[in-house]
Design an enzyme around this catalytic site. Structure first.
Site, short mmCIF file in Angstrom:
data_model
loop_
_atom_site.label_atom_id
_atom_site.label_comp_id
_atom_site.label_asym_id
_atom_site.label_seq_id
_atom_site.Cartn_x
_atom_site.Cartn_y
_atom_site.Cartn_z
N HIS A 213 6.05 17.39 23.23
CA HIS A 213 7.30 18.05 22.46
C HIS A 213 7.92 18.82 21.94
CE1 HIS A 213 9.71 16.34 18.85
NE2 HIS A 213 9.84 17.72 18.55
N GLU A 214 6.82 20.00 21.86
CA GLU A 214 7.33 21.18 21.64
C GLU A 214 7.31 22.61 22.59
OE1 GLU A 214 7.22 22.22 18.65
OE2 GLU A 214 6.84 20.30 17.58
N HIS B 127 11.06 22.18 23.34
CA HIS B 127 12.02 23.00 22.85
C HIS B 127 11.78 24.55 23.04
CE1 HIS B 127 12.75 20.15 19.35
NE2 HIS B 127 11.70 19.93 19.15
#
Length: 443
Positions: free
Chosen positions: A25-26, A29
């Site tokens: 998920h990170e 980003h």
């Protein structure tokens, strides 16, 4: 292998899956931020004290003590103070102080040459892509895991082989002792059908699926019908006479339907008294997206009704009320479910692994959708802020006004802290409920 060890392995499997999902998920980003030349100072999994880290280039990568999430730190998340180009103004207002301190922290690591690499100066569309990268990554993980589940492991599907034969005819909601005089044999028992018989023909028609057979049985109440089964490699022919029986009316969601007054619906149909064996049947690739859509729809419904659902969890946790098996659960609850699935030795190993894969797929869909809620500190809150900035600039442009500049999302930090506190309180409640009143998803 002992049930305890299997339980632990199930918990570890899901715990590692959650950790990898958070890390990716990170990454969702991190990658677009670097592509757009934003300086990323930290990529961390977890919160609290740093356990291990290593700096590569301009970014520090590491793990922290509390594995409750992760974050990517980008310089210039908020615009600087307007008063004097970045120096925090003197103020006794708590909200003003919170916003000013956040701006100061956001610009602590802005060095010479970084002026064009701060987040707040990005075009709106780039901000949105960076903030949607995390949820998009979870969606992608969910789709991949769901494809593995459906196309690799398959879906439990009723076969035409009989699993069990009911001995007695029993009205809905009633029980009968099989050894008592009140036990009236079912048509299947009276005809001598047995478990492991494979139904080949019914009423002269070839049986190709259990659903097809069920439809024919229900339409044949009171009529003697020839049936052929395969038993131990040989075909056995006999006749059955389905009886009229009251059966629940089940909707597309698998639940019994109710009328306008909340009364459960029943219908009179033909009944034989047999159950089907199930087998894992791989599905085509075309089934992945529709199934993902169903998962997303169900999860969205839970999130839209989250306040009411959490109240329900609280009532169950502090009373004798049962937990809603379709309600929200914490990571503790997810781990417990995973352990119980892994320890079900009566279930084939392939089916257990498939269930755990499906659990991780659903968890990733839930992470993606929950992060899209337009409230800070969630990703959806940052997206909402970027959209507001774009709309404000467009309105100013249409009215011939000066560009108002980047929207100072730091002004929303007081509300952010309130939301964060509520999320932590909700998490603590769910963990407590999963310990004292765990969800029973297996009935």
């Amino acid at each position: 292998m002992s049930p305890v060890l299997l339980f632990i392995l199930g918990v570890v499997f899901v715990a590692l899956g959650v950790a990898v999902s958070i890390a990716l998920h990170e990454v969702g980003h991190l990658v677009p931020a670097k592509l757009f030349k934003v300086r990323v100072t930290k990529y961390m999994i977890g919160f609290g004290p740093t356990l291990w880290s290593r700096k590569k280039g301009e970014t520090e990568y590491g793990f922290k003590a509390l594995p409750l999430g992760g974050y990517v730190a980008m310089i210039g998340m908020y615009p600087p103070n307007k008063e004097d180009g970045g120096v925090r103004p003197s103020s006794t207002g708590m909200f003003q102080t919170l916003a000013s301190e956040a701006r100061s922290v956001a610009h602590e690591e802005v060095g010479p040459g970084d002026e064009g690499r701060v987040f707040y100066k990005l075009p709106v569309w780039k901000k949105i892509i960076i903030m949607l990268g995390g949820p998009a990554m979870n969606m992608l993980i969910g789709l991949v895991l769901l494809a593995i589940l459906l196309m690799g492991f398959g879906v439990a599907t009723a076969t035409t082989t009989i699993a069990d034969v009911s001995k007695c005819q029993v009205a809905a909601g009633k029980t009968v002792d099989p050894d008592s005089a009140d036990c009236k044999p079912t048509p299947a028992a009276a005809a001598g059908l047995q478990p492991n018989d494979t139904v080949k023909t019914f009423d002269g028609k070839t049986v190709t699926s259990w659903d097809e057979l069920t439809g024919w049985i229900r339409a044949s109440a009171g009529r003697e019908v020839p049936i052929t089964v395969e038993r131990n490699g040989s075909e056995v022919s006999t006749t059955v006479t389905p009886v009229l029986s009251s059966r629940p009316v089940v909707g597309a969601d698998g639940r019994q339907e109710q009328d306008a007054n909340g009364v459960l619906k029943y219908q009179e149909v033909g009944f034989l008294g047999i159950g089907a064996q199930s087998a894992l049947v791989p599905q085509p690739a075309s089934s992945v997206l529709p199934m993902a859509g169903e998962n997303i729809k169900q999860i969205s419904g839970v999130i839209l009704n989250l306040p009411a659902r959490v109240v329900g969890v609280a009532k169950a946790a502090f009373s004798e009320e049962p937990r809603d098996p379709n309600g929200p659960i914490s990571v503790v609850g997810v781990g417990r479910v995973a352990g119980e699935v892994a320890a079900m030795e009566e279930v084939p190993l392939q089916a257990r692994i498939g269930t755990l894969v499906g659990l991780l797929a659903g968890l990733n869909f839930a992470l993606a959708i929950f992060n899209l809620v337009p409230l800070l500190p969630l990703d959806g809150g940052h997206v909402a802020g970027a959209l507001y900035e774009g709309a404000r600039r467009q309105v100013a442009r249409l009215r011939g006004k000066p560009d108002p500049g980047a929207f100072d999302i730091a002004k929303l930090l007081p509300a952010t802290y309130v939301v964060a506190a509520l999320l932590m309180a909700m998490g603590a409640l769910l963990i407590y409920a999963d310990i004292v009143k765990p969800v029973n998803i297996f009935g």
